[in-house]
Design an enzyme around this catalytic site. Structure first.
Site, PDB file in Angstrom:
ATOM      1  N   GLY A   1       0.810  -1.248  -0.076  1.00  0.00           N
ATOM      2  CA  GLY A   1       0.118  -0.048   0.125  1.00  0.00           C
ATOM      3  C   GLY A   1       1.125   1.278  -0.040  1.00  0.00           C
ATOM      4  O   GLY A   1       1.781   1.316  -0.709  1.00  0.00           O
ATOM      5  N   ALA A   2       0.615   2.241   0.787  1.00  0.00           N
ATOM      6  CA  ALA A   2       1.241   3.345   1.020  1.00  0.00           C
ATOM      7  C   ALA A   2       2.540   3.371   1.233  1.00  0.00           C
ATOM      8  O   ALA A   2       3.614   4.157   1.105  1.00  0.00           O
ATOM      9  CB  ALA A   2       0.751   4.480   1.862  1.00  0.00           C
TER      10      ALA A   2
ATOM     11  N   GLY B   1       4.639   1.219   0.373  1.00  0.00           N
ATOM     12  CA  GLY B   1       5.563   0.779  -0.960  1.00  0.00           C
ATOM     13  C   GLY B   1       5.513  -0.677  -1.434  1.00  0.00           C
ATOM     14  O   GLY B   1       4.352  -1.067  -1.305  1.00  0.00           O
TER      15      GLY B   1
ATOM     16  N   GLY C   1      -1.733  -2.052  -8.315  1.00  0.00           N
ATOM     17  CA  GLY C   1      -0.916  -3.311  -8.115  1.00  0.00           C
ATOM     18  C   GLY C   1      -0.465  -3.947  -9.392  1.00  0.00           C
ATOM     19  O   GLY C   1       0.528  -4.172  -9.585  1.00  0.00           O
ATOM     20  N   ASP C   2      -1.216  -3.791 -10.402  1.00  0.00           N
ATOM     21  CA  ASP C   2      -1.107  -4.484 -11.649  1.00  0.00           C
ATOM     22  C   ASP C   2      -0.028  -3.832 -12.278  1.00  0.00           C
ATOM     23  O   ASP C   2       1.051  -4.077 -12.927  1.00  0.00           O
ATOM     24  CB  ASP C   2      -2.329  -4.308 -12.802  1.00  0.00           C
ATOM     25  CG  ASP C   2      -3.494  -5.012 -11.906  1.00  0.00           C
ATOM     26  OD1 ASP C   2      -3.272  -5.917 -11.277  1.00  0.00           O
ATOM     27  OD2 ASP C   2      -4.558  -4.411 -12.185  1.00  0.00           O
TER      28      ASP C   2
END
Length: 323
Positions: free
Chosen positions: A234-235, A237, A263-264
């Protein structure tokens, strides 16, 4: 070339709200966009704008609105025909970047269509550098489908990456152990699914700058094998863990617009960098640069080279080699 497999594609409609979602109320949206979707398709779209040859494989009927959308963006694809229209998914985004997704289950595939899809993957993967098996499986497809595909590709010369969750991810673990899968990309929730870890503990530790719980979980998945774990945080990294070590990358500050497809894009960035010969730490830098750039764009737009800021991504080693 990057071949992507999207077993459960979708036409994604994103609705933009002027403020927080008020459940039960009449909300007037300030914008909407419709785009081809599905995790593998998103990876291929990033590769496409980067100028790397790619083909997206998916089940869909001729003339489906999703295929019309793929034609509109010029993405090369191949399909196995189905009788029913590809599902539509709805994403609702709020001004602070909060994203709510409403995903339908998808079109059921029968045994003949499943066999034809597996054969298409095997044929289209000849000469590919990476084959990315991405997303959920539609009704009718066995949970070990990705594991079976990975086994069929063993010895073909291509590397196999998988981004999935739930039962398909759990079924994939033997392929991680036997070396037929070369990379998996779980988020913290998916990593905990297969390790029995606590999501809140991993997320909280990463937010506080302690990445050792994520490292331990990823190493337990790899064991003594050669599979790479690219864990998105997430935020905080992402982290890449290999048989030789691990590295963590912190993204630059951004204003999130939509996290759908981020995420892709992260996975695509890693694959693109690895094709270019980058070592894991630099491939991770490229991955996080792509993911953060995607989160700053509306809908599921693929980040273009000009959107990336790899120099602003901080990468540090967080482990020593396995002994």
């Amino acid at each position: 070339m990057i071949v992507t497999v999207t077993a459960n594609p979708s036409l994604d409609r994103t609705i933009v709200l002027p403020g927080p979602l008020d459940r039960g109320a009449v909300v007037r949206a300030i914008g909407a966009r419709s785009e081809p979707g599905g995790k593998g398709i998103n990876v291929s779209r990033v590769a496409q704008v980067a100028g790397v040859p790619t083909v997206a494989l998916l089940p869909a009927p001729s003339g489906d609105p999703l295929l019309v959308a793929l034609d509109a963006v010029g993405l090369h694809y191949r399909t196995v025909a189905t009788a029913d229209e590809v599902r539509s998914n709805i994403t609702v985004t709020e001004p602070d970047g909060t994203t709510t997704k409403l995903n339908l289950p998808g079109t059921t595939l029968d045994a003949g269509q499943i066999d034809a899809f597996a054969a298409l993957i095997l044929a289209a993967s000849a000469g590919a550098e990476w084959v990315a098996l991405c997303g959920s499986l539609p009704p009718g497809v066995p949970a070990d489908f990705y594991r079976q595909v990975a086994a069929s590709l063993a010895g073909s010369g291509c590397r196999v990456a998988v981004d999935t969750s739930g039962a398909p991810l759990a079924a994939l673990l033997p392929a991680v152990a036997d070396g037929s899968v070369h990379l998996i990309k779980p988020n913290t929730e998916e990593l905990c699914e297969i390790t029995g870890g606590d999501v809140a503990h991993l997320d909280g530790s990463a937010a506080a700058g302690d990445f050792s719980p994520t490292l331990e979980a990823a190493r337990s998945v790899i064991g003594s094998g050669d599979c790479v774990v690219l864990a998105t945080l997430g935020a905080a990294g992402a982290m890449v863990v290999t048989a030789d070590g691990a590295w963590q990358a912190t993204p630059p500050p951004i204003t999130p617009v939509s996290t759908v497809g981020a995420g892709d894009a992260t996975l695509a960035g890693y694959l693109l960098a690895s094709i270019a010969g980058a070592a894991p730490a630099e491939a991770l830098r490229a991955a996080v640069a792509h993911g953060s750039a995607a989160a700053a764009l509306p809908g599921t737009q693929p980040p273009r080279p000009g959107d990336l800021a790899p120099h602003a991504v901080r990468v540090s080693e967080v482990s020593t080699p396995f002994v």
